[in-house]
Design a protein around this motif. Sequence first.
Motif, PDB file in Angstrom:
ATOM      1  N   HIS A  92       0.790  -1.237   0.000  1.00  0.00           N
ATOM      2  CA  HIS A  92       0.000   0.000   0.000  1.00  0.00           C
ATOM      3  C   HIS A  92       0.819   1.283   0.000  1.00  0.00           C
ATOM      4  N   GLY A  93       2.036   1.244   0.510  1.00  0.00           N
ATOM      5  CA  GLY A  93       2.781   2.483   0.695  1.00  0.00           C
ATOM      6  C   GLY A  93       2.258   3.192   1.930  1.00  0.00           C
ATOM      7  N   PRO A  94       3.046   4.105   2.507  1.00  0.00           N
ATOM      8  CA  PRO A  94       2.651   4.725   3.774  1.00  0.00           C
ATOM      9  C   PRO A  94       1.398   5.599   3.687  1.00  0.00           C
ATOM     10  N   ASP A  95       1.246   6.372   2.623  1.00  0.00           N
ATOM     11  CA  ASP A  95       0.109   7.290   2.547  1.00  0.00           C
ATOM     12  C   ASP A  95      -1.212   6.551   2.405  1.00  0.00           C
ATOM     13  N   LEU A  96      -1.277   5.587   1.479  1.00  0.00           N
ATOM     14  CA  LEU A  96      -2.512   4.826   1.282  1.00  0.00           C
ATOM     15  C   LEU A  96      -2.835   3.988   2.512  1.00  0.00           C
ATOM     16  N   LEU A  97      -1.811   3.433   3.149  1.00  0.00           N
ATOM     17  CA  LEU A  97      -2.029   2.638   4.354  1.00  0.00           C
ATOM     18  C   LEU A  97      -2.607   3.491   5.472  1.00  0.00           C
ATOM     19  N   ARG A  98      -2.057   4.681   5.672  1.00  0.00           N
ATOM     20  CA  ARG A  98      -2.611   5.581   6.698  1.00  0.00           C
ATOM     21  C   ARG A  98      -4.062   5.944   6.378  1.00  0.00           C
ATOM     22  N   ARG A  99      -4.332   6.250   5.115  1.00  0.00           N
ATOM     23  CA  ARG A  99      -5.695   6.614   4.707  1.00  0.00           C
ATOM     24  C   ARG A  99      -6.643   5.459   4.974  1.00  0.00           C
ATOM     25  N   ALA A 100      -6.213   4.221   4.652  1.00  0.00           N
ATOM     26  CA  ALA A 100      -7.050   3.040   4.894  1.00  0.00           C
ATOM     27  C   ALA A 100      -7.316   2.856   6.383  1.00  0.00           C
ATOM     28  N   LEU A 101      -6.318   3.131   7.217  1.00  0.00           N
ATOM     29  CA  LEU A 101      -6.505   3.016   8.668  1.00  0.00           C
ATOM     30  C   LEU A 101      -7.477   4.063   9.184  1.00  0.00           C
ATOM     31  N   ASP A 103      -9.800   5.582   7.446  1.00  0.00           N
ATOM     32  CA  ASP A 103     -11.128   5.305   6.889  1.00  0.00           C
ATOM     33  C   ASP A 103     -11.709   3.989   7.372  1.00  0.00           C
ATOM     34  N   GLY A 104     -10.892   3.155   8.016  1.00  0.00           N
ATOM     35  CA  GLY A 104     -11.371   1.845   8.466  1.00  0.00           C
ATOM     36  C   GLY A 104     -11.604   0.883   7.308  1.00  0.00           C
ATOM     37  N   ASP A 105     -10.819   0.992   6.251  1.00  0.00           N
ATOM     38  CA  ASP A 105     -10.986   0.180   5.044  1.00  0.00           C
ATOM     39  C   ASP A 105     -10.333  -1.197   5.236  1.00  0.00           C
ATOM     40  N   GLU A 106     -11.086  -2.070   5.873  1.00  0.00           N
ATOM     41  CA  GLU A 106     -10.604  -3.403   6.218  1.00  0.00           C
ATOM     42  C   GLU A 106     -10.246  -4.228   4.978  1.00  0.00           C
ATOM     43  N   SER A 107     -11.066  -4.143   3.936  1.00  0.00           N
ATOM     44  CA  SER A 107     -10.814  -4.956   2.743  1.00  0.00           C
ATOM     45  C   SER A 107      -9.531  -4.534   2.025  1.00  0.00           C
ATOM     46  N   LEU A 108      -9.224  -3.249   2.031  1.00  0.00           N
ATOM     47  CA  LEU A 108      -7.982  -2.785   1.398  1.00  0.00           C
ATOM     48  C   LEU A 108      -6.767  -3.282   2.184  1.00  0.00           C
ATOM     49  N   ILE A 109      -6.819  -3.154   3.489  1.00  0.00           N
ATOM     50  CA  ILE A 109      -5.704  -3.593   4.327  1.00  0.00           C
ATOM     51  C   ILE A 109      -5.495  -5.100   4.194  1.00  0.00           C
ATOM     52  N   ALA A 110      -6.594  -5.868   4.069  1.00  0.00           N
ATOM     53  CA  ALA A 110      -6.515  -7.329   3.968  1.00  0.00           C
ATOM     54  C   ALA A 110      -5.908  -7.804   2.648  1.00  0.00           C
ATOM     55  N   ARG A 118      -9.519 -10.730   9.788  1.00  0.00           N
ATOM     56  CA  ARG A 118      -9.455 -10.611  11.248  1.00  0.00           C
ATOM     57  C   ARG A 118      -8.275  -9.736  11.675  1.00  0.00           C
ATOM     58  N   LEU A 119      -7.101  -9.967  11.083  1.00  0.00           N
ATOM     59  CA  LEU A 119      -5.935  -9.153  11.419  1.00  0.00           C
ATOM     60  C   LEU A 119      -6.114  -7.718  10.932  1.00  0.00           C
ATOM     61  N   ALA A 120      -6.719  -7.548   9.761  1.00  0.00           N
ATOM     62  CA  ALA A 120      -6.974  -6.201   9.246  1.00  0.00           C
ATOM     63  C   ALA A 120      -7.872  -5.435  10.216  1.00  0.00           C
ATOM     64  N   ALA A 121      -8.890  -6.104  10.746  1.00  0.00           N
ATOM     65  CA  ALA A 121      -9.795  -5.458  11.706  1.00  0.00           C
ATOM     66  C   ALA A 121      -9.040  -5.069  12.975  1.00  0.00           C
ATOM     67  N   ARG A 122      -8.151  -5.949  13.445  1.00  0.00           N
ATOM     68  CA  ARG A 122      -7.378  -5.652  14.652  1.00  0.00           C
ATOM     69  C   ARG A 122      -6.464  -4.450  14.420  1.00  0.00           C
ATOM     70  N   ILE A 123      -5.832  -4.401  13.250  1.00  0.00           N
ATOM     71  CA  ILE A 123      -4.938  -3.282  12.935  1.00  0.00           C
ATOM     72  C   ILE A 123      -5.722  -1.974  12.944  1.00  0.00           C
ATOM     73  N   ILE A 124      -6.906  -1.983  12.367  1.00  0.00           N
ATOM     74  CA  ILE A 124      -7.743  -0.770  12.336  1.00  0.00           C
ATOM     75  C   ILE A 124      -8.154  -0.367  13.748  1.00  0.00           C
ATOM     76  N   VAL A 125      -8.567  -1.347  14.561  1.00  0.00           N
ATOM     77  CA  VAL A 125      -8.988  -1.045  15.931  1.00  0.00           C
ATOM     78  C   VAL A 125      -7.834  -0.427  16.722  1.00  0.00           C
TER      79      VAL A 125
END
Length: 195
Positions: A92-101, A103-110, A118-125
């Motif tokens: 994702h790169g740092p900028d997109l990853l921060r934006r996904a966090l 925005d709570g974009d679980e599917s992008l992080i996954a 499950r891990l994507a949800a934990r990272i967002i939380v």
Amino acid sequence: MYAHIRGSVLWVEDDAVVISANGLGLRIRTLPAVLSSVTEGASLELYLHHIVREDSEALVGFPTRDQARLFATLLDVSGVGPKVAIALLATHGPDLLRRALVDGDESLIAKAPGVGKRLAARIIVELGDRMSREASAEDEVGAKGDADRDLQGALRSLGFPAREAKEMAGAVSANAALATAPLADRLRAALKERA
């Protein structure tokens, strides 16, 4: 212990690069984009994160301090190790990853290898609110905030947890004599305060 290296590439491995600096060759895990762009003999500069485990030590390097700081932040999440944190940054790169966090974009992080829903949800939380606060604070941060972040990053690379690094940097910043001091002096003061 290690924060930065500049040297020539001795050789490139599947997931790491070996850099020679002052006669010492260091094996440093890094992003696939870095591995694919360097050749033997080329000069390379990386910002480092030193990982110490009970049975091993490793260096992980990034082309920017921002990536190194975000890598250290990701390691604070339960279940995220160096391999997953590198995969998240590489995908994702740092900028997109921060934006996904934020925005709570679980599917992008996954979408990163090794990261399920499950891990994507934990990272967002664990990091979503923190990233939101950081994004808001960046609008108001001047040189003092940059110096604090650099000091926190240096302390994190030495193995201090994020909260402790922030407290130590805050204590150093409260000292007016150290407010404009070089990073090395601020780091020494923080470690001396801790001792």
